[in-house]
Design a protein around this motif. Structure first.
Motif, PDB file in Angstrom:
ATOM      1  N   UNK A   1      -9.611 -13.845 -26.719  1.00 24.44           N
ATOM      2  CA  UNK A   1      -8.443 -14.728 -26.742  1.00 24.44           C
ATOM      3  C   UNK A   1      -7.325 -14.082 -27.554  1.00 24.44           C
ATOM      4  N   UNK A   2      -6.107 -14.153 -27.041  1.00 19.39           N
ATOM      5  CA  UNK A   2      -4.951 -13.667 -27.788  1.00 19.39           C
ATOM      6  C   UNK A   2      -3.882 -14.754 -27.801  1.00 19.39           C
ATOM      7  N   UNK A   3      -3.502 -15.169 -29.003  1.00 21.05           N
ATOM      8  CA  UNK A   3      -2.442 -16.176 -29.160  1.00 21.05           C
ATOM      9  C   UNK A   3      -1.332 -15.558 -30.002  1.00 21.05           C
ATOM     10  N   UNK A   4      -0.117 -15.594 -29.495  1.00 18.54           N
ATOM     11  CA  UNK A   4       1.012 -14.965 -30.182  1.00 18.54           C
ATOM     12  C   UNK A   4       2.084 -16.010 -30.478  1.00 18.54           C
ATOM     13  N   UNK A   5       2.537 -16.021 -31.731  1.00 15.25           N
ATOM     14  CA  UNK A   5       3.601 -16.937 -32.156  1.00 15.25           C
ATOM     15  C   UNK A   5       4.751 -16.121 -32.734  1.00 15.25           C
ATOM     16  N   UNK A   6       5.966 -16.410 -32.279  1.00 14.33           N
ATOM     17  CA  UNK A   6       7.164 -15.715 -32.768  1.00 14.33           C
ATOM     18  C   UNK A   6       8.065 -16.726 -33.456  1.00 14.33           C
ATOM     19  N   UNK A   7       8.498 -16.387 -34.673  1.00 12.02           N
ATOM     20  CA  UNK A   7       9.383 -17.290 -35.424  1.00 12.02           C
ATOM     21  C   UNK A   7      10.457 -16.473 -36.126  1.00 12.02           C
ATOM     22  N   UNK A   8      11.667 -16.982 -36.116  1.00  4.82           N
ATOM     23  CA  UNK A   8      12.758 -16.320 -36.838  1.00  4.82           C
ATOM     24  C   UNK A   8      12.846 -16.900 -38.242  1.00  4.82           C
ATOM     25  N   UNK A   9      12.789 -16.015 -39.257  1.00  2.00           N
ATOM     26  CA  UNK A   9      12.932 -16.454 -40.647  1.00  2.00           C
ATOM     27  C   UNK A   9      14.410 -16.388 -41.029  1.00  2.00           C
TER      28      UNK A   9
ATOM     29  N   UNK B   1      -0.202  -9.917 -38.687  1.00  2.00           N
ATOM     30  CA  UNK B   1       1.097 -10.435 -39.117  1.00  2.00           C
ATOM     31  C   UNK B   1       2.109  -9.302 -39.151  1.00  2.00           C
ATOM     32  N   UNK B   2       3.249  -9.500 -38.461  1.00  2.00           N
ATOM     33  CA  UNK B   2       4.345  -8.522 -38.462  1.00  2.00           C
ATOM     34  C   UNK B   2       5.627  -9.248 -38.824  1.00  2.00           C
ATOM     35  N   UNK B   3       6.332  -8.758 -39.847  1.00  2.00           N
ATOM     36  CA  UNK B   3       7.610  -9.348 -40.245  1.00  2.00           C
ATOM     37  C   UNK B   3       8.588  -8.208 -40.486  1.00  2.00           C
ATOM     38  N   UNK B   4       9.766  -8.282 -39.867  1.00  2.00           N
ATOM     39  CA  UNK B   4      10.770  -7.251 -40.042  1.00  2.00           C
ATOM     40  C   UNK B   4      11.455  -6.920 -38.733  1.00  2.00           C
ATOM     41  N   UNK B   5      12.305  -5.890 -38.735  1.00  2.00           N
ATOM     42  CA  UNK B   5      13.059  -5.540 -37.519  1.00  2.00           C
ATOM     43  C   UNK B   5      12.184  -5.199 -36.323  1.00  2.00           C
ATOM     44  N   UNK B   6      10.989  -4.647 -36.580  1.00  2.00           N
ATOM     45  CA  UNK B   6      10.107  -4.260 -35.473  1.00  2.00           C
ATOM     46  C   UNK B   6       8.985  -5.262 -35.249  1.00  2.00           C
ATOM     47  N   UNK B   7       9.117  -6.463 -35.803  1.00  2.00           N
ATOM     48  CA  UNK B   7       8.021  -7.436 -35.712  1.00  2.00           C
ATOM     49  C   UNK B   7       7.688  -7.785 -34.272  1.00  2.00           C
ATOM     50  N   UNK B   8       8.705  -7.879 -33.434  1.00  2.00           N
ATOM     51  CA  UNK B   8       8.465  -8.275 -32.044  1.00  2.00           C
ATOM     52  C   UNK B   8       7.665  -7.230 -31.271  1.00  2.00           C
ATOM     53  N   UNK B   9       7.574  -6.028 -31.800  1.00  2.00           N
ATOM     54  CA  UNK B   9       6.740  -5.019 -31.149  1.00  2.00           C
ATOM     55  C   UNK B   9       5.262  -5.238 -31.448  1.00  2.00           C
TER      56      UNK B   9
ATOM     57  N   UNK C   1       8.187  -3.839 -50.019  1.00  2.00           N
ATOM     58  CA  UNK C   1       9.168  -2.843 -49.600  1.00  2.00           C
ATOM     59  C   UNK C   1       9.041  -2.607 -48.099  1.00  2.00           C
ATOM     60  N   UNK C   2      10.136  -2.822 -47.374  1.00  2.00           N
ATOM     61  CA  UNK C   2      10.113  -2.613 -45.929  1.00  2.00           C
ATOM     62  C   UNK C   2       9.462  -3.768 -45.192  1.00  2.00           C
ATOM     63  N   UNK C   3       9.042  -3.505 -43.974  1.00  2.00           N
ATOM     64  CA  UNK C   3       8.423  -4.535 -43.136  1.00  2.00           C
ATOM     65  C   UNK C   3       7.042  -4.900 -43.655  1.00  2.00           C
ATOM     66  N   UNK C   4       6.579  -6.071 -43.222  1.00  2.00           N
ATOM     67  CA  UNK C   4       5.210  -6.501 -43.514  1.00  2.00           C
ATOM     68  C   UNK C   4       4.377  -6.274 -42.263  1.00  2.00           C
ATOM     69  N   UNK C   5       3.358  -5.465 -42.399  1.00  2.00           N
ATOM     70  CA  UNK C   5       2.416  -5.220 -41.312  1.00  2.00           C
ATOM     71  C   UNK C   5       1.028  -5.399 -41.897  1.00  2.00           C
TER      72      UNK C   5
ATOM     73  N   UNK D   1      12.590 -11.411 -37.827  1.00  2.00           N
ATOM     74  CA  UNK D   1      11.540 -11.992 -36.993  1.00  2.00           C
ATOM     75  C   UNK D   1      10.178 -11.887 -37.661  1.00  2.00           C
ATOM     76  N   UNK D   2       9.328 -12.856 -37.347  1.00  2.00           N
ATOM     77  CA  UNK D   2       7.922 -12.827 -37.762  1.00  2.00           C
ATOM     78  C   UNK D   2       7.069 -13.097 -36.531  1.00  2.00           C
ATOM     79  N   UNK D   3       6.067 -12.272 -36.327  1.00  2.00           N
ATOM     80  CA  UNK D   3       5.156 -12.418 -35.195  1.00  2.00           C
ATOM     81  C   UNK D   3       3.734 -12.519 -35.734  1.00  2.00           C
TER      82      UNK D   3
END
Length: 711
Positions: free
Chosen positions: A345-353, A379-387, A661-665, A688-690
């Motif tokens: 199962x894969x569930x993806x949520x996208x939210x703009x902070x 969890x991905x947060x930052x300019x490349x989060x949507x990737x 520092x930088x994006x959160x991955x 963005x946060x994904x």
């Protein structure tokens, strides 16, 4: 000719003998003698050349007779006798005494022994190994004529056809099914030294098993070979047969079939017991499911059917015991896999902070209904989060090493392990480096003598794939991995020869563009060819990636004006394509893959870098709308995320109250969510946060429909 003469050549095992013989009048045998130096393992091929008929008024012709001459090999054959017991009980030690005849005094020998269930051998049609029959057998007779008559004899032109296969599939090593229900009987002794008297002995501990075991021995000395075989019946006085399903889904009910056959035991009452072992034996005890007395007469058979309904996911284990008179104790060990109702199962949520304080809180609610031990949260947060970098790495991490394209796609992002993967805890740095190095060595196994690579191995040359593999090897070499110089340079030479000698094209050109890009990255691209394609044939390239690679190559060669022109053409073509559509292409690509590659090349070269945010928005929407992405798409999206790493340094985020520092991955477990995790955007612009949840569910996912209805 009858009564004439002929020349006979006898060849075999590196020896050559030739002699002129008389052909008997009216026909008959011709006796050929060979010298005493024709020793062990020799074989012979006799070729009889008959003279041409000088009076014949026709095109030149010839005739040859070929006959194999066998050499008696009894002196070079070992006779292997196996003196094991004809019948033994199950779960006992199988002792295999071996006696080898044909050895001379002081002659050293070795032997190997295999003991395999005959049922397995029948399923696979496995034949008993007999090396002496192979090495002493008749060889394929080869005739090679080296004269000029062939130039005078008419013949049709015949060329071998090519067999092509491959393309984003799994190799057999990646296909893993459920484990067998019972222990299989397939043992191998390894190499065993034979004693001076020609004897040897090996033994195997058999599991609970009823059936026939075939013993297969292979013996050899310095110049002798031999084999032997024997069958052993494995059976108890009271035979117990137990069967279970190979696997079931949680919630299903299965039936265990138990059969007790009193083959030659005493008449009386036997106790049948069935127990279930806990998934973690250190945290629980076995649970008794059945215990009853079964009266049996000699020769009588009775069966029991027991319904079981496991309540947990995992490998379920059941023990069956039959005890009775005369100290009889027979057991069977059954295991089958209980799988989750929804396994991937894969569930993806996208939210703009929002800027200046936008927050996101993660709790256990996001993994409700999923199995904790089989679920991860990315969890991905930052300019490349949507990737969705963690999700992409998780997908590639589960992909098996298969063909060359898969191997490179899985390893290419990991070349930049410290920058992309290690930061989210996919694997320790050392392990990632070992996997990349393993991939480097693996792709070299798929290289042919010209330097090109094939999808499954040498012999199926694919020049676009050769560019892709050489690109990976180049990046690995630049990052400090051990890339062998000779095969690497052969790959570059093959690409350079392709550019120098290849025909021009009217459409396509993907392989040519990739070759020029890789050559430019290695400082070997012909500048004239690059300028020619940029000035006169740029519109002939059929994909945005090909045009962007021409631009990147020109940029590396210092020609910025032409590079910008090529990138502008690539962006224009990309904008005209529909990213939601997937069409099969010869370069393993798609619109999504090309978009990610454009971001990568633009960021690496600094040309059209301002277009990256717009491209990310387009490809991220296409990615999130897709249920499946190819290895190519996943790999290039990860390279795009790595190339955009510098932009992420300007992001101001905090995780759990601590600045980052930088994006959160981050790759999180279910246990990490016990106390909740809070992410805050302290920057002046929204970001963005994904959140991607990948795991196995205890319940079926709700039915969905996307364009189709099944009735």
């Amino acid at each position: 000719k009858s009564g004439g003469k002929a020349l006979v050549a006898v060849l075999g095992s590196g020896l050559l003998s030739s002699q002129e013989v008389d052909v008997p009048k009216g026909g008959g045998d011709v006796v050929i003698k060979v010298g005493s130096d024709w020793g062990p393992g020799a074989y012979a091929t006799a070729l009889l050349y008959r003279p041409m008929d000088e009076t014949a008024k026709r095109m030149p012709s010839r005739a040859m007779g070929v006959q194999w001459i066998g050499v008696n090999q009894d002196a070079n054959t070992l006779r292997v006798a196996i003196a094991a017991d004809v019948k033994i009980p199950s779960a006992s030690k199988l002792t295999v005494p071996i006696k080898i005849s044909g050895l001379e005094a002081g002659e050293e020998a070795r032997v190997t022994v295999a003991a395999v269930d005959v049922g397995i051998l029948n399923l696979t049609r496995y034949q008993v190994p007999a090396p002496e029959l192979y090495f002493y057998q008749q060889r394929k007779l080869g005739v090679d004529v080296r004269d000029f008559y062939g130039r005078l004899i008419d013949g049709m032109r015949a060329e071998r056809g090519k067999i092509r296969s491959g393309g984003d599939g799994m190799e057999s090593e990646g296909l893993k099914g459920s484990p067998p229900v019972e222990d299989t009987v397939a043992f191998y002794s390894g190499i065993v030294r034979v004693e001076a008297d020609g004897t040897a002995e090996v033994s195997f501990d058999l599991p609970g098993f009823n059936g026939t075991v075939r013993l297969m021995a292979v013996a050899w000395s310095k110049n002798k070979l031999g084999h032997g075989t024997a069958d052993v019946i494995v059976r108890d006085a009271v035979a117990l047969t137990a069967s279970a399903p190979r696997f079931i889904t949680l919630g299903d009910e299965a039936t265990l079939d138990l059969s007790i056959h009193n083959v030659e035991g005493a008449e009386g009452s036997y106790k049948l017991a069935l127990s279930q072992q806990p998934l973690d034996e250190s945290k629980g005890e076995a649970v008794s499911l059945l215990s009853r007395d079964v009266p049996l007469k000699t020769g009588e058979r009775k069966g029991e059917r027991i319904a079981v309904k496991p309540s947990e996911v995992g490998l379920q284990t059941y023990d069956v015991h039959v005890t009775g008179a005369g100290g009889l104790d027979v057991s069977r060990h059954l295991s089958f896999d209980v799988k989750p109702p929804a396994g991937d199962i894969k569930r993806t949520t996208v939210k703009e902070l929002a800027a200046n304080g936008g927050k996101l809180t993660l709790s256990k609610d996001i993994v409700a209904g999923l199995i904790p031990g089989r679920t991860r949260v990315n969890l991905s947060v930052g300019p490349t989060a949507r990737l969705d970098v963690p999700g992409l790495l998780s997908s590639l991490d589960r992909y098996p090493y298969g063909c060359a394209e898969q191997t490179v796609s899985r390893a290419l992002p990991l070349v930049y392990a410290n920058a992309v993967a290690a930061s989210i805890g996919i694997a320790p740095d050392k392990e990632l480096k070992e996997r990349v190095q393993k991939a480097v060595e693996r792709v070299f196994e798929m290289q042919d003598s010209s330097g090109a690579f094939g999808i499954w191995g040498a012999g199926s040359e694919d020049l676009w794939l050769t560019g892709y593999v050489t690109d990976f090897l180049t990046r690995a070499k630049e990052t400090g991995y051990d890339v062998r110089a000779i095969p690497f340079n052969q790959a570059l030479d093959r690409l350079q020869n392709f550019i120098a000698n290849g025909k021009d094209f009217e459409s396509g050109g993907e392989d040519r563009a990739y070759a020029l890009y890789v050559l430019a990255r290695n400082g070997r691209a012909p500048a004239g060819e690059l300028r020619y394609y940029a000035d006169t044939r740029l519109d002939h390239f059929s994909t945005p990636l090909a045009k962007a690679q021409i631009g990147a190559a020109l940029s590396m060669m210092g020609d910025k004006d032409r590079a910008e022109k090529a990138f502008a053409a690539a962006l224009s073509m990309f904008d005209a394509l529909d990213a939601s559509k997937s069409v099969a292409r010869d370069d393993y690509g798609s619109v999504l893959r090309d978009g990610a590659a454009l971001v990568t090349l633009a960021s690496e070269t600094g040309i059209s870098k301002s277009e990256a945010p717009r491209l990310i928005n387009v490809i991220s929407k296409a990615y999130l709308s897709r249920a499946y992405t190819s290895t190519q798409e996943q790999a290039w999206m990860l390279l795009a995320a790595k190339a955009l790493g510098d932009q992420a340094k300007e992001t101001k985020l905090s995780l759990g109250g601590k600045p980052v520092t930088g994006s959160i991955l981050r790759s999180l477990t279910v246990e990490d969510l016990d106390k909740g995790i809070e992410v805050t955007n302290g920057g002046s612009v929204p970001t963005d946060a994904v959140v991607s949840v990948i795991g196995a569910s205890l319940t079926l996912e709700p039915a969905i429909s996307k364009g189709f209805k099944i009735e």
